[in-house]
Motif scaffolding. Structure first.
Motif, PDB file in Angstrom:
ATOM      1  N   PRO A   1      -0.594 -41.971  12.809  1.00 12.06           N
ATOM      2  CA  PRO A   1      -1.792 -42.746  12.464  1.00 12.06           C
ATOM      3  C   PRO A   1      -1.963 -43.952  13.382  1.00 12.06           C
ATOM      4  O   PRO A   1      -0.996 -44.525  13.875  1.00 12.06           O
ATOM      5  CB  PRO A   1      -1.520 -43.192  11.025  1.00 12.06           C
ATOM      6  CG  PRO A   1      -0.509 -42.227  10.503  1.00 12.06           C
ATOM      7  CD  PRO A   1       0.342 -41.855  11.664  1.00 12.06           C
TER       8      PRO A   1
ATOM      9  N   ARG B   1      -9.305 -38.009  13.790  1.00 14.67           N
ATOM     10  CA  ARG B   1      -8.034 -38.610  13.412  1.00 14.67           C
ATOM     11  C   ARG B   1      -7.625 -38.181  12.011  1.00 14.67           C
ATOM     12  O   ARG B   1      -8.451 -37.980  11.129  1.00 14.67           O
ATOM     13  CB  ARG B   1      -8.123 -40.130  13.483  1.00 14.67           C
ATOM     14  CG  ARG B   1      -8.488 -40.599  14.873  1.00 14.67           C
ATOM     15  CD  ARG B   1      -8.412 -42.089  14.979  1.00 14.67           C
ATOM     16  NE  ARG B   1      -8.707 -42.493  16.336  1.00 14.67           N
ATOM     17  CZ  ARG B   1      -8.615 -43.726  16.788  1.00 14.67           C
ATOM     18  NH1 ARG B   1      -8.238 -44.680  15.975  1.00 14.67           N
ATOM     19  NH2 ARG B   1      -8.901 -44.022  18.030  1.00 14.67           N
TER      20      ARG B   1
ATOM     21  N   HIS C   1      -4.520 -41.326   6.514  1.00 12.97           N
ATOM     22  CA  HIS C   1      -3.187 -41.798   6.185  1.00 12.97           C
ATOM     23  C   HIS C   1      -3.282 -42.979   5.237  1.00 12.97           C
ATOM     24  O   HIS C   1      -4.294 -43.631   5.131  1.00 12.97           O
ATOM     25  CB  HIS C   1      -2.427 -42.210   7.444  1.00 12.97           C
ATOM     26  CG  HIS C   1      -3.078 -43.339   8.178  1.00 12.97           C
ATOM     27  ND1 HIS C   1      -4.128 -43.131   9.057  1.00 12.97           N
ATOM     28  CD2 HIS C   1      -2.855 -44.671   8.156  1.00 12.97           C
ATOM     29  CE1 HIS C   1      -4.513 -44.284   9.547  1.00 12.97           C
ATOM     30  NE2 HIS C   1      -3.756 -45.246   9.023  1.00 12.97           N
TER      31      HIS C   1
END
Length: 303
Positions: free
Chosen positions: A122, A239, A242
């Motif tokens: 992350p 992405r 998280h």
């Protein structure tokens, strides 16, 4: 008889000197990455090895991988080793060497180059540390990572257009400060940070938000707030999601709630300040021509 002996002695010494010269190790080459040694997965990068002679044979090797070897002959004093569609396994430390047609030995190895392939962890958060008691001419960029493991991590500060990281820290905590000393207009640009496990460079994070810094030499009144934040849907879906640490959530909340922060120092050349604001976010969202895609923040520094 004496003249003949001297001639033979001279010939022997010359031949011995030539043999010694052939067996002498050439000086070590240099190894660089273009466009950067920190690159995204599935992108391209070129490692360039530069020697001190022309018409040489180059070899590229990887630390802790005895089976890795790329060899290339060149009429010039450099060779390019391209990497395409990078994968995490391509990350690691590389070095190169060369030998000339006149030498029998490879040169000394170049300095190791750390190739980092991002996108496995992350992303961190990069911000300007706003401290009223800061030393004149000094600014701090703070990189906050969501990593909460026990292993030592490496955090690197990057600047767009610079192939190598500006600063690198090896730490066991999730927050690192990078100092910018004697800030001038040359420090203007786009900054970001990444982190990776010190013993597993192939596990590197996504790059942080981009922090664009302007440093001006003007001493007039502060202009309108100049920090904007935003992110594109393309980057958000790219992405992985998280859970963020409480410290990171608090830092993001501070940024979102900060309308204006002014830092003054005893700098005789004028006031040094960082101005941060999210008031222009809604305007930027309605005018796509003013906000480039991707997570991007702006800060203005005056010296």
């Amino acid at each position: 008889m004496t003249a003949e002996f001297l001639s033979l002695l001279c010939l022997g010494l010359c031949l011995g000197y030539e043999d010694e010269k052939k067996n002498e190790k050439p000086p070590k080459p240099s190894l660089h990455a273009w466009p950067s040694s920190v690159v995204e997965a599935e992108s391209n990068v070129t490692l360039k090895c530069q020697a001190h002679s022309q018409n040489v044979t180059f070899v590229l090797r990887k630390v802790n991988d005895s089976g890795y070897k790329q060899e290339q002959s060149s009429a010039e004093n450099e060779a390019e080793f391209p990497f395409t569609d990078l994968k995490p396994k391509d990350a690691g430390r590389y070095f190169c060497a060369y030998k000339t047609t006149a030498s029998h030995e490879w040169s000394e190895s170049s300095e190791h180059l750390q190739l980092v392939v991002t996108g496995s962890l992350p992303e961190p958060l990069l911000s300007v540390n706003v401290d009223p008691g800061m030393t004149p001419g000094l600014r701090t960029l703070r990189c906050l990572t969501p990593y909460n493991g026990t292993e030592c991590i490496v955090i690197a500060l990057l600047k767009m257009g610079i192939p190598e990281p500006l600063q690198v820290r090896q730490v066991r905590k999730n927050q690192t400060d990078f100092m910018l000393w004697n800030v001038t207009s040359n420090d203007s640009g786009n900054y970001s940070c990444v982190y990776y496990l010190s013993n597993s460079s192939h596990l590197a994070s996504f790059p942080s938000n981009k922090l664009e810094i302007w440093v001006t030499d003007k001493h007039d009144e502060l202009e309108a707030p100049s920090m904007k934040t935003g992110s594109s849907s393309e980057e958000s879906t790219k992405r992985t999601s998280h859970s963020k640490l409480p410290e990171q959530e608090a830092a993001e909340a501070d940024l979102s709630n900060m309308e204006r922060v002014s830092l003054s120092t005893a700098d005789p050349q004028g006031v040094t300040y960082a101005e941060l604001s999210t008031s222009a976010l809604s305007e930027a969202a309605s005018d796509t021509t003013q906000e480039p895609p991707g997570s991007h923040e702006y800060a203005a520094l005056k010296v």
